[in-house]
Design a protein around this motif. Structure first.
Motif, PDB file in Angstrom:
ATOM      1  N   SER A 170       0.860  -1.181   0.000  1.00  0.00           N
ATOM      2  CA  SER A 170       0.000   0.000   0.000  1.00  0.00           C
ATOM      3  C   SER A 170       0.890   1.222   0.000  1.00  0.00           C
ATOM      4  CB  SER A 170      -0.888  -0.015   1.257  1.00  0.00           C
ATOM      5  OG  SER A 170      -0.781   1.192   1.966  1.00  0.00           O
ATOM      6  N   TRP A 171       0.525   2.234  -0.786  1.00  0.00           N
ATOM      7  CA  TRP A 171       1.347   3.444  -0.806  1.00  0.00           C
ATOM      8  C   TRP A 171       1.352   4.146   0.547  1.00  0.00           C
ATOM      9  CZ3 TRP A 171       5.359   4.336  -3.378  1.00  0.00           C
ATOM     10  CH2 TRP A 171       5.496   3.917  -4.700  1.00  0.00           C
ATOM     11  N   GLU A 172       0.222   4.139   1.238  1.00  0.00           N
ATOM     12  CA  GLU A 172       0.183   4.821   2.541  1.00  0.00           C
ATOM     13  C   GLU A 172       1.135   4.162   3.535  1.00  0.00           C
ATOM     14  OE1 GLU A 172      -3.744   5.607   4.069  1.00  0.00           O
ATOM     15  OE2 GLU A 172      -3.737   7.440   2.853  1.00  0.00           O
ATOM     16  N   LEU A 173       1.245   2.832   3.491  1.00  0.00           N
ATOM     17  CA  LEU A 173       2.139   2.140   4.425  1.00  0.00           C
ATOM     18  C   LEU A 173       3.601   2.242   3.984  1.00  0.00           C
ATOM     19  CD1 LEU A 173       0.154  -1.104   5.389  1.00  0.00           C
ATOM     20  CD2 LEU A 173       0.270   1.079   6.588  1.00  0.00           C
ATOM     21  N   GLU A 174       3.850   2.953   2.891  1.00  0.00           N
ATOM     22  CA  GLU A 174       5.218   3.147   2.423  1.00  0.00           C
ATOM     23  C   GLU A 174       5.958   4.213   3.230  1.00  0.00           C
ATOM     24  OE1 GLU A 174       7.808   2.294   0.247  1.00  0.00           O
ATOM     25  OE2 GLU A 174       6.727   0.505   0.801  1.00  0.00           O
ATOM     26  N   HIS A 175       5.358   4.748   4.251  1.00  0.00           N
ATOM     27  CA  HIS A 175       6.029   5.798   5.026  1.00  0.00           C
ATOM     28  C   HIS A 175       7.378   5.315   5.561  1.00  0.00           C
ATOM     29  CE1 HIS A 175       6.676   9.251   7.550  1.00  0.00           C
ATOM     30  NE2 HIS A 175       6.910   8.443   8.554  1.00  0.00           N
ATOM     31  N   ALA A 194      22.192   3.538   7.318  1.00  0.00           N
ATOM     32  CA  ALA A 194      21.899   2.289   6.601  1.00  0.00           C
ATOM     33  C   ALA A 194      21.820   1.093   7.554  1.00  0.00           C
ATOM     34  CB  ALA A 194      22.955   2.053   5.520  1.00  0.00           C
ATOM     35  N   GLU A 195      22.620   1.109   8.611  1.00  0.00           N
ATOM     36  CA  GLU A 195      22.626  -0.037   9.534  1.00  0.00           C
ATOM     37  C   GLU A 195      21.360  -0.078  10.395  1.00  0.00           C
ATOM     38  OE1 GLU A 195      24.226   3.518  11.437  1.00  0.00           O
ATOM     39  OE2 GLU A 195      24.627   2.565   9.507  1.00  0.00           O
ATOM     40  N   GLU A 196      20.563   0.997  10.351  1.00  0.00           N
ATOM     41  CA  GLU A 196      19.330   1.057  11.162  1.00  0.00           C
ATOM     42  C   GLU A 196      18.076   0.767  10.346  1.00  0.00           C
ATOM     43  OE1 GLU A 196      19.356   1.641  14.414  1.00  0.00           O
ATOM     44  OE2 GLU A 196      21.454   2.245  14.651  1.00  0.00           O
ATOM     45  N   ILE A 197      18.209   0.460   9.069  1.00  0.00           N
ATOM     46  CA  ILE A 197      17.020   0.246   8.218  1.00  0.00           C
ATOM     47  C   ILE A 197      16.182  -0.894   8.796  1.00  0.00           C
ATOM     48  CG2 ILE A 197      16.222  -0.528   5.937  1.00  0.00           C
ATOM     49  CD1 ILE A 197      18.595   1.007   4.718  1.00  0.00           C
ATOM     50  N   PRO A 198      14.908  -0.617   9.149  1.00  0.00           N
ATOM     51  CA  PRO A 198      14.116  -1.622   9.857  1.00  0.00           C
ATOM     52  C   PRO A 198      13.430  -2.619   8.912  1.00  0.00           C
ATOM     53  CG  PRO A 198      12.921   0.445   9.751  1.00  0.00           C
ATOM     54  CD  PRO A 198      14.203   0.662   8.998  1.00  0.00           C
ATOM     55  N   ASP A 199      13.188  -3.791   9.447  1.00  0.00           N
ATOM     56  CA  ASP A 199      12.502  -4.842   8.697  1.00  0.00           C
ATOM     57  C   ASP A 199      11.452  -5.456   9.614  1.00  0.00           C
ATOM     58  OD1 ASP A 199      11.708  -6.830   7.010  1.00  0.00           O
ATOM     59  OD2 ASP A 199      13.514  -8.064   7.267  1.00  0.00           O
ATOM     60  N   GLY A 200      10.285  -4.815   9.673  1.00  0.00           N
ATOM     61  CA  GLY A 200       9.233  -5.335  10.543  1.00  0.00           C
ATOM     62  C   GLY A 200       7.984  -5.628   9.741  1.00  0.00           C
ATOM     63  N   PRO A 201       6.999  -6.261  10.363  1.00  0.00           N
ATOM     64  CA  PRO A 201       5.734  -6.515   9.664  1.00  0.00           C
ATOM     65  C   PRO A 201       4.996  -5.199   9.417  1.00  0.00           C
ATOM     66  CG  PRO A 201       5.551  -7.106  11.979  1.00  0.00           C
ATOM     67  CD  PRO A 201       6.989  -6.718  11.747  1.00  0.00           C
ATOM     68  N   PRO A 202       4.128  -5.162   8.397  1.00  0.00           N
ATOM     69  CA  PRO A 202       3.377  -3.930   8.137  1.00  0.00           C
ATOM     70  C   PRO A 202       2.401  -3.632   9.267  1.00  0.00           C
ATOM     71  CG  PRO A 202       2.573  -5.724   6.759  1.00  0.00           C
ATOM     72  CD  PRO A 202       3.784  -6.253   7.458  1.00  0.00           C
ATOM     73  N   ALA A 203       2.134  -2.345   9.449  1.00  0.00           N
ATOM     74  CA  ALA A 203       1.137  -1.950  10.448  1.00  0.00           C
ATOM     75  C   ALA A 203      -0.233  -2.481  10.025  1.00  0.00           C
ATOM     76  CB  ALA A 203       1.099  -0.426  10.539  1.00  0.00           C
ATOM     77  N   PRO A 219       3.594   0.839  14.553  1.00  0.00           N
ATOM     78  CA  PRO A 219       4.858   0.153  14.874  1.00  0.00           C
ATOM     79  C   PRO A 219       5.783   1.071  15.674  1.00  0.00           C
ATOM     80  CG  PRO A 219       4.283  -0.158  12.556  1.00  0.00           C
ATOM     81  CD  PRO A 219       3.328   0.861  13.110  1.00  0.00           C
ATOM     82  N   PRO A 220       6.455   0.533  16.696  1.00  0.00           N
ATOM     83  CA  PRO A 220       7.292   1.376  17.554  1.00  0.00           C
ATOM     84  C   PRO A 220       8.421   2.090  16.818  1.00  0.00           C
ATOM     85  CG  PRO A 220       7.463  -0.956  18.172  1.00  0.00           C
ATOM     86  CD  PRO A 220       6.400  -0.861  17.143  1.00  0.00           C
ATOM     87  N   THR A 221       8.843   1.567  15.670  1.00  0.00           N
ATOM     88  CA  THR A 221       9.894   2.249  14.898  1.00  0.00           C
ATOM     89  C   THR A 221       9.364   3.496  14.202  1.00  0.00           C
ATOM     90  OG1 THR A 221       9.343   0.969  12.928  1.00  0.00           O
ATOM     91  CG2 THR A 221      11.138   0.113  14.331  1.00  0.00           C
ATOM     92  N   GLY A 222       8.037   3.586  14.013  1.00  0.00           N
ATOM     93  CA  GLY A 222       7.461   4.667  13.224  1.00  0.00           C
ATOM     94  C   GLY A 222       7.443   4.360  11.736  1.00  0.00           C
ATOM     95  N   VAL A 223       7.990   3.242  11.348  1.00  0.00           N
ATOM     96  CA  VAL A 223       8.015   2.828   9.937  1.00  0.00           C
ATOM     97  C   VAL A 223       6.819   1.907   9.720  1.00  0.00           C
ATOM     98  CG1 VAL A 223       9.382   1.655   8.166  1.00  0.00           C
ATOM     99  CG2 VAL A 223      10.507   3.052   9.919  1.00  0.00           C
ATOM    100  N   LEU A 224       6.003   2.191   8.688  1.00  0.00           N
ATOM    101  CA  LEU A 224       4.705   1.515   8.580  1.00  0.00           C
ATOM    102  C   LEU A 224       4.758   0.182   7.838  1.00  0.00           C
ATOM    103  CD1 LEU A 224       2.305   4.556   8.100  1.00  0.00           C
ATOM    104  CD2 LEU A 224       3.081   3.469  10.211  1.00  0.00           C
TER     105      LEU A 224
END
Ligand code: ZN
Ligand code: MN
Length: 260
Positions: A170-175, A194-203, A219-224
């Motif tokens: 989803s474009w909105e979850l691309e934040h 670059a070493e902090e790029i997160p890899d979590g499940p989508p919100a 998501p606690p990282t703020g990345v959707l």
């Protein structure tokens, strides 16, 4: 000569305007969290860089980018409660943009682009354009044309497929996820952790909004959604596709005489 409006003198700008007004691009950003890996100014750096590349191709000028925007929303930006988010009330934002539009037009800069880098700005930019045109008409300043878009709307299906070989969620979850991280890796690599790029499940948001904001689904990282698929190469593909397409679109958009 520079494409940055604020690097010109008034004499230089006046001369340019007399020859037929140059298109002026106003990048509209925000100060908003973009995860642990991208800077708070991402939504300003992106449109400001892209606008400069468009301007170099078209002879447009780039006005100073707006560093603050409308409030970050949970489903499109993670929410305004993250440290570092500093936003404007809608009325403040609308009036700030309206005032800038009006003064540019009063000085003969009647071809203006609202180049949005932050989704939450979009309807307030629309309102600012509407109020500016109303005020200018009342003053007898005619012939202003304002074009508005978010740069992401120019991404073609081919570029989308290159960004998301397994399909776009989803474009909105691309934040702060694959697209923005890739573009920042290409345009402003020094600003990406670059070493902090997160890899979590989508919100997983419910199909409604709650006020006060329910931070539970954020998501606690703020990345959707995951940014793990980001790369500088993907960023290059996006930039090299959208810049010429935006340049061409602006030629078309300003071709028609608004009075005609
Ligand atoms: Zn952003
Ligand atoms: Mn944003």
């Amino acid at each position: 000569m520079t494409v940055q409006l604020d690097a010109l003198t008034w004499v230089e700008l006046d001369r340019l305007t007399r020859d037929g007004p140059p298109v002026v691009i106003l990048p509209a950003g925000s100060l908003e969290q973009h995860g642990p890996h991208l800077p708070l100014g991402t939504d300003r750096f992106m449109p400001a860089r892209l606008a400069a590349l468009v301007a170099e191709r078209t002879g447009a000028l780039v006005a100073p980018a707006l560093p603050y925007g409308y409030k970050s929303q949970p489903k499109s930006g993670g929410g305004n409660h993250f440290p570092g988010c500093a936003s404007l009330d809608a009325a403040t934002y609308i009036h700030m943009v309206r005032d800038i539009l009006c003064d540019l037009a009063r000085h003969g800069l009647t071809k203006i682009v609202l180049f949005d880098g932050h989704m939450e700005n979009q309807w307030f930019l629309t309102e600012a354009a509407d109020l500016a045109l109303r005020a200018l008409a009342a003053e007898g300043v005619v012939g202003t044309r304002i074009v508005k878009f978010g740069y992401w709307t120019f991404i073609t299906p081919e570029t989308e497929a290159a960004l998301f070989p397994d399909g776009l969620l989803s474009w909105e979850l691309e934040h702060a996820a694959v697209m923005e991280t890739s573009c920042m890796l290409h345009l402003c690599p020094d600003l990406v952790r670059a070493e902090e790029i997160p890899d979590g499940p989508p919100a997983a948001f419910p199909p409604y909004d709650v006020y006060p904001v329910d931070t539970g689904p954020i998501p606690p990282t703020g990345v959707l959604s995951s940014a793990a698929g980001a790369s500088a190469e993907k960023g290059r593909i996006v930039v090299e596709q959208v810049v010429p397409d935006i340049a061409a679109a602006l030629v078309t958009a300003f071709q028609t005489d608004p009075q005609g």
